[in-house]
Each structure stands twice: as structure tokens, then as C-alpha cells.
Design an enzyme around this catalytic site. Structure first.
Site, PDB file in Angstrom:
ATOM      1  N   ASP A  86      -2.306 -76.649  56.843  1.00 38.78           N
ATOM      2  CA  ASP A  86      -1.096 -76.609  56.019  1.00 38.78           C
ATOM      3  C   ASP A  86      -0.579 -78.051  55.938  1.00 38.78           C
ATOM      4  OD1 ASP A  86       1.532 -76.443  55.102  1.00 38.78           O
ATOM      5  OD2 ASP A  86       1.912 -74.509  56.061  1.00 38.78           O
ATOM      6  N   TYR A 114       5.818 -72.767  60.706  1.00 36.54           N
ATOM      7  CA  TYR A 114       6.869 -72.216  59.857  1.00 36.54           C
ATOM      8  C   TYR A 114       7.069 -70.726  60.183  1.00 36.54           C
ATOM      9  CZ  TYR A 114       9.181 -70.320  55.777  1.00 36.54           C
ATOM     10  OH  TYR A 114      10.038 -69.632  54.954  1.00 36.54           O
ATOM     11  N   ARG A 146      -3.358 -63.701  34.569  1.00 39.97           N
ATOM     12  CA  ARG A 146      -3.526 -63.584  36.033  1.00 39.97           C
ATOM     13  C   ARG A 146      -4.821 -64.264  36.441  1.00 39.97           C
ATOM     14  NH1 ARG A 146      -5.942 -59.438  37.663  1.00 39.97           N
ATOM     15  NH2 ARG A 146      -4.772 -57.903  36.469  1.00 39.97           N
ATOM     16  N   LYS A 175       7.759 -77.715  48.085  1.00 34.22           N
ATOM     17  CA  LYS A 175       8.350 -78.823  48.830  1.00 34.22           C
ATOM     18  C   LYS A 175       8.046 -80.159  48.144  1.00 34.22           C
ATOM     19  CE  LYS A 175       9.686 -75.624  51.688  1.00 34.22           C
ATOM     20  NZ  LYS A 175       8.956 -74.439  51.357  1.00 34.22           N
TER      21      LYS A 175
HETATM   22  O1  P1T Z   1       8.302 -70.938  50.868  1.00 28.42           O
HETATM   23  P1  P1T Z   1       6.859 -70.935  50.440  1.00 28.42           P
HETATM   24  O2  P1T Z   1       6.579 -71.742  49.238  1.00 28.42           O
HETATM   25  O3  P1T Z   1       6.294 -69.551  50.377  1.00 28.42           O
HETATM   26  O4  P1T Z   1       6.048 -71.711  51.597  1.00 28.42           O
HETATM   27  C1  P1T Z   1       5.995 -71.265  52.917  1.00 28.42           C
HETATM   28  C2  P1T Z   1       5.785 -72.438  53.849  1.00 28.42           C
HETATM   29  C3  P1T Z   1       4.511 -72.694  54.318  1.00 28.42           C
HETATM   30  N1  P1T Z   1       4.258 -73.737  55.148  1.00 28.42           N
HETATM   31  C4  P1T Z   1       5.243 -74.569  55.538  1.00 28.42           C
HETATM   32  C5  P1T Z   1       4.917 -75.695  56.451  1.00 28.42           C
HETATM   33  C6  P1T Z   1       6.553 -74.365  55.092  1.00 28.42           C
HETATM   34  O5  P1T Z   1       7.489 -75.221  55.498  1.00 28.42           O
HETATM   35  C7  P1T Z   1       6.836 -73.271  54.238  1.00 28.42           C
HETATM   36  C8  P1T Z   1       8.222 -72.986  53.758  1.00 28.42           C
HETATM   37  N2  P1T Z   1       9.200 -73.590  54.531  1.00 28.42           N
HETATM   38  C9  P1T Z   1      10.548 -73.471  54.340  1.00 28.42           C
HETATM   39  C10 P1T Z   1      11.115 -72.730  53.378  1.00 28.42           C
HETATM   40  C11 P1T Z   1      11.370 -74.243  55.294  1.00 28.42           C
HETATM   41  O6  P1T Z   1      12.569 -74.460  55.050  1.00 28.42           O
HETATM   42  O7  P1T Z   1      10.823 -74.674  56.317  1.00 28.42           O
END
Ligand code: P1T
Length: 383
Positions: free
Chosen positions: A175, A103, A51, A200
Site C-alpha cells: 500500500d 489503516y 463496468r 489521498k
Molecule cells: O478511503 P479509501 O480510498 O477507501 O482508502 C482506504 C485506505 C487504504 N490505505 C491507506 C493507507 C489509507 O490511509 C486509506 C484511507 N485512509 C484514511 C481515510 C485515513 O484518514 O487514514
């Protein structure tokens, strides 16, 4: 030449990386272990519990710090857990200014989790710096920027925002999920924290859920590391390996995402059944000049609204797609289509999301790296 002096397209492959110390493995081994032998209490080789740190995660964290031109990287179990760690820097009574178009999961975390702990969020368009300055008071501690925004593709002037944040001694977090450091590097533009859903484009193959933070400042890195270790939402070794592998082709994939994105944006714009296409590469996009200045290209994310403007029509279109897959998420090699109002942004109340343009007929595309002729043929038959 030090690896940190390399150009971006070399840093994706070499940045922060050394051959493995044990056998010279070129790719870091997947250290699938929770703990490490100690010769005497505290007598370890830099790792004591996974961790706190794990060598495969360290390799990923160094790679991410390198491509974002930062000093310190932290890899989390998801994008949202990375955001969670940033907000945990704050205390009850503190205020955050964030974009009104972000998001849905970030919005849900802010409103439904952190507001319960006495942190206040102001959601507003982040284009008008004077309006933002008017919102700042002595409790404002953080500005949370997404650019381009998900899903409306608004672009925020990171440099302008950074000078405002500095003037008022406020942290600026960006972000950078949609753009990736291939297109823009927020730390170079004055941001304090860059955040990624590495799920992503950084991972790039839709096979992991991972988050990341990168910072330059040691004091800030220490605070975030303390929260990461104390809360425990860390990225596992296998997922670290997969994102590290993804980063090695980021520059090649991103260029194809951009090239395909440009063709599809233009195709949709010329289509008689489409009312509106949101893509920052268009000259008439309200933030095109900022996008041109701070990004090296415009990415592969596009949103559009069919002329009929109905929920039924939007759903019929996404259901008919055959090469695009109807799915949550984005940034993988394969093209995806989504319906934000019922999928990614369903956790935002209708009045809130419609104010920023997330109407029931909006469709979002994550343009992949397939042959663009197949993607256009797919859209053509669906439309
Ligand atoms: O899904 P995660 O890895 O926890 O990330 C969240 C997140 C944060 N910031 C942005 C700009 C994002 O697009 C996302 C996650 N977005 C999707 C799952 C989506 O389909 O838009």
C-alpha cells in the site's frame, strides 16, 4: 523518445497519455456513458460497457501504471475496494501476513469481512524478516505491507520483504498511499502489486474517493481485472478525470508536502509540550536507514503525542487548530489533523491498537502545501 523513457516529473504529466483520438483534446474527455453503440453484436470500438472499461478510466489506469513503473493499472471506486480485489485472489484456508499497524479500514476489511470466508490474517511488526519467515507456512499466500504505516510511520524494507516473498512463492502487495511513487516505487523494489488510496496524494485535492492497483505481470493483471469486472467496484469517469488531473501535479505537490513536513516535524520535536514525534526523517527513527534507502524524501505525514498523554489534551489541541482542519483523510493540498483512536483507527480494538502505539493521545497530521509559517503559527496557538 517514448513516453515511458521520460523522467518521473515528466511521466506524471505525459505517462500513458495520448491526445484524444476524436478531436485531439489534450485532457481526456469525461466519457460519461454506461454503454457504447455496436454495429453488430460484438462489433464495438474497444468499449462495450463502462463496468468493463471506460476510456477516461483507461487514461487514468495508464497514467498510474506509468508513474509506478508497472505495466497494468486498475482503477477502483475506493482504496478499500482495490484491497478487496487483491484479497479475492485468495481462497478459504489461505493465510495473509500483514503489519500490526495499518489503516483501520484495511484491518476491518481483513478481520470482519474476509475472516468470515475462511482467510486467516496474522498481524505483526514487519521489521524483523526472521520473525516473518517463522510465520510463513504452506498456506501463506500474501504479504500485505503498508509503508510508511498509518498512523505510526513505521517503514518496511520492501526489497528485503520481496526477496522473502519470492523465496516462498508468496505475493507481496504494498500500500503506497503515504509515500506515492514520487518517494518510492515498490514494483522496482520487487513487489508484485502496488495499491493506492488515490483519494489521498494522487488525487491531491480531497474531492474524490478512488483506489488503484498496479502490477507488472500479465497473468496477475488478468486475474485482478476479472475480479474487478465481476465484482464491479470501478472508478467512475468523472473521478477518473479528477485523479488524472491530480497526478499531473503530484511531483510539485509532494515536494512541498515533504519540505513543509520536515519543518513541522522539527518544530514539534523541539516543542516543550510534545513527548514524541513519529516521522521517518529523524535519524533516531528506528527505520530511518531503510527509509533513506528506499524513499527519496520522507513525506508530509507526521504523528505526535503531547506530554500530558491524555485523550482530553489531544482533543483540546485538535479542536483549537484553525488552519489545519480536523477531518478524516490525508494527502490533499490543505492540512488536516486527525485523532486516530477515535477516527481513522476506531475500528481496531483498543488492546490491538495500543500495542502498536495508537494511544488515545496520538494526533496525526497531514501536512498540506500552505505557507509553512502559517501552519507552525497554527500549531503554536493550539499547543
Ligand atoms: O478511503 P479509501 O480510498 O477507501 O482508502 C482506504 C485506505 C487504504 N490505505 C491507506 C493507507 C489509507 O490511509 C486509506 C484511507 N485512509 C484514511 C481515510 C485515513 O484518514 O487514514
Amino acid at each position: 523518445m517514448s513516453k515511458e523513457e521520460l523522467r518521473f516529473n515528466s511521466k506524471t504529466i505525459h505517462g500513458g497519455q495520448e491526445p484524444d483520438k476524436a478531436y485531439g483534446a489534450v485532457m481526456p474527455p469525461i466519457y460519461q456513458t454506461s454503454t457504447y453503440a455496436q454495429s453488430t453484436p460484438g462489433g464495438h470500438k474497444g468499449y462495450e460497457y463502462s463496468r468493463s472499461a471506460n476510456p477516461t478510466r483507461t487514461a487514468l489506469e495508464r497514467a498510474m501504471a506509468s508513474i509506478e513503473n508497472g505495466e497494468y493499472g486498475l482503477a477502483f471506486a475506493s482504496g478499500l475496494s482495490a484491497i478487496d480485489a487483491v484479497v479475492k485472489l485468495l481462497k478459504p484456508g489461505d493465510e495473509v501476513i500483514s503489519t500490526n499497524d495499518l489503516y483501520g479500514g484495511s484491518y476491518r476489511l481483513f478481520r470482519q469481512v474476509f475472516e468470515q470466508y475462511g482467510i486467516r490474517f496474522h498481524f505483526m511488526g514487519l521489521q524483523d524478516l526472521d520473525a516473518i519467515e517463522a510465520q510463513i507456512n504452506d498456506r501463506t499466500q500474501l504479504i500485505w505491507v503498508e509503508t510508511p504505516t498509518n498512523p505510526m510511520m513505521n517503514v518496511v524494507d520492501i526489497k528485503g520483504m520481496a526477496s522473502l516473498a519470492k523465496k516462498h512463492n508468496i505475493l507481496l502487495a504494498v500500500d503506497n498511499t503515504f509515500a506515492t511513487p514520487y518517494l518510492q516505487r515498490p514494483l522496482d523494489l520487487g513487489a508484485d502489486i502496488v495499491m493506492h488510496s488515490a483519494t489521498k496524494y494522487l488525487g491531491g485535492h480531497s474531492d474524490v474517493v478512488v483506489g488503484a492497483l498496479v502490477v507488472k505481470d500479465k497473468g496477475l493483471a488478468d486475474k485482478l481485472y476479472f475480479i474487478q469486472n465481476a465484482s464491479g467496484a470501478v472508478c467512475g469517469p468523472m473521478d477518473s478525470f479528477l485523479v488524472l488531473r491530480g497526478i499531473k501535479t503530484l511531483h510539485v505537490r509532494m515536494q512541498r508536502h515533504c519540505d513543509n513536513g520536515r519543518e513541522i516535524a522539527n518544530y514539534l520535536k523541539a516543542h516543550p509540550k510534545i513527548a514524541k514525534v513519529y516521522w521517518p526523517g529523524f535519524k533516531e527513527h528506528p527505520n530511518h536507514e531503510i527509509a533513506k534507502n528506499q524513499m527519496s524524501d520522507f513525506g508530509g505525514m507526521i504523528s505526535f503525542v503531547p506530554k500530558s498523554g491524555t485523550y482530553k489534551e489531544a482533543v483540546a489541541i485538535v479542536e483549537k487548530l484553525r488552519v489545519f482542519t480536523l477531518a478524516e483523510s490525508l494527502g490533499g493540498v490543505e492540512s488536516l489533523a486527525g485523532h486516530p483512536a477515535s477516527m481513522t483507527h476506531a475500528s481496531i480494538p483498543r488492546e490491538e491498537r495500543e500495542k502498536s502505539g495508537v494511544v488515545d493521545s496520538l494526533i496525526r497530521l497531514s501536512v498540506g502545501i500552505e505557507d509553512v509559517r502559517d501552519l507552525i503559527a497554527d500549531l503554536e496557538q493550539a499547543l
